[in-house]
Scaffold this motif. Structure first.
Motif, PDB file in Angstrom:
ATOM      1  N   PRO A 149     -31.414 -12.713 -46.006  1.00 32.63           N
ATOM      2  CA  PRO A 149     -32.283 -11.533 -46.071  1.00 32.63           C
ATOM      3  C   PRO A 149     -33.063 -11.504 -47.378  1.00 32.63           C
ATOM      4  N   TYR A 157     -29.216 -11.927 -39.191  1.00 33.96           N
ATOM      5  CA  TYR A 157     -29.448 -10.676 -39.901  1.00 33.96           C
ATOM      6  C   TYR A 157     -30.009  -9.609 -38.984  1.00 33.96           C
ATOM      7  N   GLU A 158     -31.288  -9.407 -38.931  1.00 31.98           N
ATOM      8  CA  GLU A 158     -31.824  -8.317 -38.114  1.00 31.98           C
ATOM      9  C   GLU A 158     -32.374  -8.791 -36.775  1.00 31.98           C
ATOM     10  N   GLY A 159     -32.279 -10.064 -36.477  1.00 30.06           N
ATOM     11  CA  GLY A 159     -32.850 -10.575 -35.237  1.00 30.06           C
ATOM     12  C   GLY A 159     -31.851 -11.339 -34.392  1.00 30.06           C
ATOM     13  N   TYR A 213     -35.648 -19.194 -38.515  1.00 25.80           N
ATOM     14  CA  TYR A 213     -34.926 -17.978 -38.888  1.00 25.80           C
ATOM     15  C   TYR A 213     -34.925 -17.857 -40.397  1.00 25.80           C
ATOM     16  N   ASP A 272     -23.517 -10.535 -39.586  1.00 29.12           N
ATOM     17  CA  ASP A 272     -24.968 -10.586 -39.421  1.00 29.12           C
ATOM     18  C   ASP A 272     -25.555 -11.958 -39.107  1.00 29.12           C
ATOM     19  N   ALA A 276     -24.598  -7.009 -31.411  1.00 24.76           N
ATOM     20  CA  ALA A 276     -26.031  -7.282 -31.545  1.00 24.76           C
ATOM     21  C   ALA A 276     -26.590  -7.893 -30.268  1.00 24.76           C
TER      22      ALA A 276
END
Length: 176
Positions: A80, A48-50, A76, A28, A4
């Motif tokens: 999720p 997670y996604e960032g 943050y 994640d 990531a």
């Protein structure tokens, strides 16, 4: 987590054996850091996604014995799909005095996450402890608790920040 971080354009991430994983919660979520030398740090917070990164020099002066830096990150998501947010704090302390803990008796305040620490030893012989800890974004109150090393040689307020505003970089900024 490294995958990531390595997706960020122009970010110089060293080899796997030069990156310090401070905390990992599955693939994640977690924090990792690297120090190109004993005077500069890079921190990546994966949620997670960032991914948020910052690379900066350590301050040349400090407010407390043994503490080189304490930063407060951006909020943050807690998990999720949940609306709760948490703030990750990052600290750099002299020496390998870990593990670190909250002071006072009883349980830490509501929502205070555990303190996670790792130690970096440099060719020069300098040893630095890298710490992360989380708090709920809402309801932060200064002076809540102190964090101390195992030998109590280094202590600092958990919510105080020891870095000037010009030493932070925006989220996902490339390494400097």
């Amino acid at each position: 987590m490294l995958a990531a971080v390595r997706r960020i354009p122009d970010l110089q991430v060293p080899d796997d054996d030069s990156v310090i994983v401070i905390h990992r919660e599955g693939p994640d979520a977690g924090e990792l850091a690297w120090m190109p030398d004993d005077r500069h740090y890079c921190l990546a917070v994966i949620r997670y996604e960032g991914v948020t990164t910052s690379c900066n020099p350590l301050p040349t002066s400090w407010a407390r014995v043994g503490i080189r830096l304490v930063t407060k990150g951006r909020p943050y998501p807690d998990q999720p799909g949940r609306s709760e947010t948490r703030t990750v704090f990052f600290a750099v302390a002299d020496g390998g005095h870990g593990p670190y803990h909250y002071t006072a008796t009883g349980e830490p305040g509501p929502g205070m996450g555990p303190i996670r620490d790792a130690t970096a030893v440099f060719a020069s012989g300098r040893t630095l402890s890298l710490l992360t800890y989380e708090r709920p974004t809402v309801g932060l109150s200064p002076g809540d608790r102190e964090i101390c090393s195992a030998d109590n040689a280094i202590c600092f307020p958990a919510l105080d920040v020891y870095v000037s505003q010009d030493q932070t970089t925006p989220p996902n900024a490339p390494a400097t």
